[in-house]
Motif scaffolding. Structure first.
Motif, short mmCIF file in Angstrom:
data_model
loop_
_atom_site.label_atom_id
_atom_site.label_comp_id
_atom_site.label_asym_id
_atom_site.label_seq_id
_atom_site.Cartn_x
_atom_site.Cartn_y
_atom_site.Cartn_z
N ASP A 482 0.77 -1.24 -0.20
CA ASP A 482 0.08 0.05 0.21
C ASP A 482 0.80 1.36 0.02
O ASP A 482 1.71 1.47 0.99
N PRO A 483 0.76 2.11 -1.06
CA PRO A 483 1.86 3.23 -1.31
C PRO A 483 1.43 4.23 -0.11
O PRO A 483 2.31 5.37 0.15
N ASN A 484 0.23 4.36 0.16
CA ASN A 484 -0.39 5.36 1.19
C ASN A 484 0.14 4.78 2.83
O ASN A 484 -0.11 5.76 3.78
N CYS A 485 0.63 4.06 2.94
CA CYS A 485 0.94 3.62 4.20
C CYS A 485 2.54 3.54 4.68
O CYS A 485 3.26 3.08 3.81
N LYS A 486 2.76 4.11 5.59
CA LYS A 486 4.31 4.54 6.11
C LYS A 486 4.64 3.84 7.25
O LYS A 486 3.52 3.34 7.98
N PRO A 487 5.76 3.35 7.57
CA PRO A 487 6.24 2.58 8.78
C PRO A 487 5.57 3.33 9.87
O PRO A 487 5.06 2.57 10.77
N TRP A 488 5.47 4.59 10.18
CA TRP A 488 5.05 5.23 11.25
C TRP A 488 3.66 5.46 11.41
O TRP A 488 3.02 5.67 12.51
N THR A 489 2.71 5.22 10.30
CA THR A 489 1.43 5.13 10.29
C THR A 489 0.78 3.75 10.17
O THR A 489 -0.36 3.39 10.33
N SER A 490 1.60 2.66 10.10
CA SER A 490 1.26 1.19 9.74
C SER A 490 0.50 0.68 10.91
O SER A 490 -0.39 -0.45 10.44
N ARG A 491 0.37 1.27 12.16
CA ARG A 491 -0.26 0.70 13.35
C ARG A 491 -1.79 0.64 13.23
O ARG A 491 -2.45 -0.03 13.56
N ARG A 492 -1.98 1.90 12.24
CA ARG A 492 -3.61 2.23 12.18
C ARG A 492 -4.16 1.40 10.83
O ARG A 492 -5.21 1.38 10.51
N TRP A 493 -3.05 0.90 9.99
CA TRP A 493 -3.70 0.30 8.60
C TRP A 493 -4.34 -1.03 9.07
O TRP A 493 -4.09 -1.86 9.81
N ALA A 494 -5.19 -1.00 7.97
CA ALA A 494 -6.04 -2.45 8.07
C ALA A 494 -6.44 -2.93 6.65
O ALA A 494 -6.43 -1.97 5.59
N PRO A 495 -6.67 -4.01 6.35
CA PRO A 495 -7.06 -4.50 4.88
C PRO A 495 -8.33 -3.96 4.53
O PRO A 495 -9.21 -3.60 5.16
N PRO A 496 -8.40 -3.88 3.21
CA PRO A 496 -9.81 -3.23 2.57
C PRO A 496 -10.81 -4.00 3.23
O PRO A 496 -10.92 -5.19 3.51
N GLY A 497 -11.86 -3.21 3.45
CA GLY A 497 -13.18 -3.63 3.88
C GLY A 497 -13.23 -3.56 5.43
O GLY A 497 -14.17 -3.85 5.94
N TYR A 498 -12.20 -3.17 6.11
CA TYR A 498 -12.26 -2.78 7.43
C TYR A 498 -11.78 -1.46 7.84
O TYR A 498 -11.16 -0.76 7.14
N VAL A 499 -12.47 -0.79 8.80
CA VAL A 499 -12.45 0.58 9.28
C VAL A 499 -10.84 0.63 9.86
O VAL A 499 -10.02 1.65 9.41
#
Length: 535
Positions: A482-499
């Motif tokens: 995911d190009p929009n995900c950065k290491p320091w923001t990755s904790r908030r990332w979730a797969p598509p279909g999840y908030v």
């Protein structure tokens, strides 16, 4: 069979815990072999047979040259480096379980070579080299097997048992050594080395009763077997597996990723591919860097040469000091299991790197500014070493082995894991071999070098490592792509279909209870099915 307990509302079967404990015997083998050599180097009969003595027959006059001592300690690491690289194709060809069985056999051969040595230190060193082949291959296969088989909800804890067993092996080696040193003649060191045969026998027997990695099975298009493997770790019966929503959801995720990866699978060069949208080369270099930095924390400086180090600061019985360090290491690793599961991967590694650096600076400063033979200085150095081990055991020790199992894509996980692990063993060898030379040149200032490396490790984690806790291995692939995900923001990332990841956990609970939620992929899937049924 049924669920042993529930995590985040999701069932965990007894097999999940069993496979982690059995496979972790590979870590125990590694730890025992690492821990034994420090004390063996001080045993009188070993010195008389293999060291250089100014007065024949008098152990107190015997001493290893820097080169000989370095080779006896470090040849294990050369073997493990080669073994880690060979372990990748072996695990891919034979499967994760049978690869471990064959690697246990190699380790036993190495032990036999060592205990049959009578006067040639070269034979003993070659035995350690052969044992290293088995240890290195196991170090690549075990974390990979655990990560591929364990449920995502407890993957961190189960994979971290590998490190727990490493520390347990080190502690057991210290305890065996302090008991065996009273045995007359060669029985002292032969007992310590020979007991090492028991551990691979336990692993090679027990692992045959565990399920094969579902991802390896899927890679070989054995999807029914992969389903059964998933069901066993969830505590779901074979009969219920085809209709169990959570098992089928995980199987479909694995199948989809495997079918995609089959189209792009390549050889070793695939591990260094950049610009493919999957950050494959990025992840390979990251894994190699983290494994190298784990060695450069300085932990093995204490584990390999701890008895010698504490003897030099005036400790009368350095064997006892080794046991204290080993007990701290083992006990604190239990805390590491909780920390890595509760707080993820990034935060503990950053805090751990800073903590370890602080106490290494204290250790080096005390040994450099004052007289290590002074009782107060000596105690300060031991306390700072124990506090360093405390931080290491709770963060960098288990954390890096967890990441090696869950950072890489299935198509190249074995090869990337082997390259990363080989980097660990390369630095393991360099530290083991060159430490005697370096300490004789700069003394305890060596601690400053390791302290700086710990700070570098914390920086690398902050800038480059993505948070991979609580999500499946297939979702980890999506996150890195995911190009929009950065290491320091990755904790908030979730797969598509999840908030977010909380929503992901809620969806998993709903899948187990077969209850729809107001948002997320599960609800969308059911709506689609309902629409198709009404047409």
């Amino acid at each position: 069979m049924g669920a042993l307990f529930y995590i985040q509302g999701v069932p965990i079967g007894p097999v999940a815990v069993s496979l982690a404990l059995v496979a972790s015997m590979g870590g125990f083998i590694f730890g025992y072999d690492t821990g034994q050599i420090s004390d063996i180097l001080l045993m009188p009969d070993f010195l008389l047979r293999f060291a250089q003595c100014s007065t024949p027959g008098v152990a107190d006059t015997c001493k290893f040259s820097t080169v000989r001592e370095g080779l006896i300690v470090a040849l294990l690491s050369i073997g493990t480096l080669v073994g880690a690289l060979v372990g990748a194709p072996t695990a891919d060809f034979l499967g994760r379980r049978y690869a471990m069985v064959s690697e246990c056999g190699v380790f036993i051969v190495g032990v036999i070579i060592q205990i049959c040595a009578f006067s040639s230190w070269v034979q003993f060193a070659i035995g350690r080299l052969v044992s290293g082949f088995g240890v290195g291959a196991l170090s690549a296969a075990v974390p990979m097997y655990q990560a591929e088989t364990a449920p995502p909800q407890i993957r961190g804890t189960l994979t971290a048992t590998y490190q727990l067993f490493i520390t347990f092996g080190i502690l057991v080696a210290y305890c065996v050594s302090i008991g065996a040193r009273e045995i007359a003649g060669s029985g002292s060191w032969r007992t310590v080395v020979g007991i090492g045969i028991a551990w691979p026998l336990v692993l090679s027997t027990g692992i045959l009763f565990m399920p094969e990695s579902p991802r390896w099975l899927a890679r070989h298009e054995r999807y029914d077997d992969a389903m059964i493997s998933l069901a066993r770790v969830r505590g779901v019966s074979r009969a219920d597996a085809p209709n169990h929503m959570l098992v089928q959801k995980e199987l479909e995720e694995i199948r989809s990723m495997e079918e995609y990866e089959r189209k792009i699978r390549g050889g070793w060069l695939e591990c260094f591919r950049f610009g493919d949208g999957q950050k494959t080369g990025y992840r390979t270099l990251l894994g190699m860097a983290l494994q190298s930095l784990q060695q450069l924390t300085g932990a093995n400086y204490f584990f390999y040469y701890g008895a010698t180090v504490f003897q030099s600061v005036g400790i009368q019985d350095s064997f006892v000091t080794q046991i204290i360090l080993g007990a701290v290491n083992f006990g604190c690793t239990f805390g590491g299991l909780y920390v890595m599961e509760r707080f993820g991967r990034r935060f503990p590694l950053i805090i751990g790197g800073v903590w370890q650096a602080i106490w290494l600076f204290v250790f080096a400063s005390a040994g450099t500014a004052g007289d290590p033979q002074n009782e107060g200085i000596g105690k300060l150095m031991i306390v700072s070493a124990c506090l360093f081990i405390l931080g290491y055991a709770m963060t960098w020790a288990p954390g890096i082995w967890i990441l090696i199992g869950e950072t890489f894509p299935t198509r190249s996980r074995a090869k990337q894991g082997a390259l990363a692990t080989a980097s660990n063993w390369l630095w393991n060898f360099l530290i083991a071999f060159f430490t005697p030379f370096i300490t004789r040149a700069i003394g305890y200032r060596y601690g400053y070098v390791f302290g700086a490396c710990n700070l570098l490790g914390a920086l690398v984690v902050f800038l480059f490592l993505y948070e991979s806790s609580d999500i499946s291995l297939e979702a980890v692939d999506q996150m890195y792509a995911d190009p929009n995900c950065k290491p320091w923001t990755s904790r908030r990332w979730a797969p598509p279909g999840y908030v977010d990841r909380k929503d992901l956990i809620g969806q998993s609970r709903a899948a187990e209870g077969q209850k729809p939620l107001a948002s997320g992929a599960l609800e969308e899937t059911r709506v689609e099915k309902a629409e198709e049924g009404g047409r």
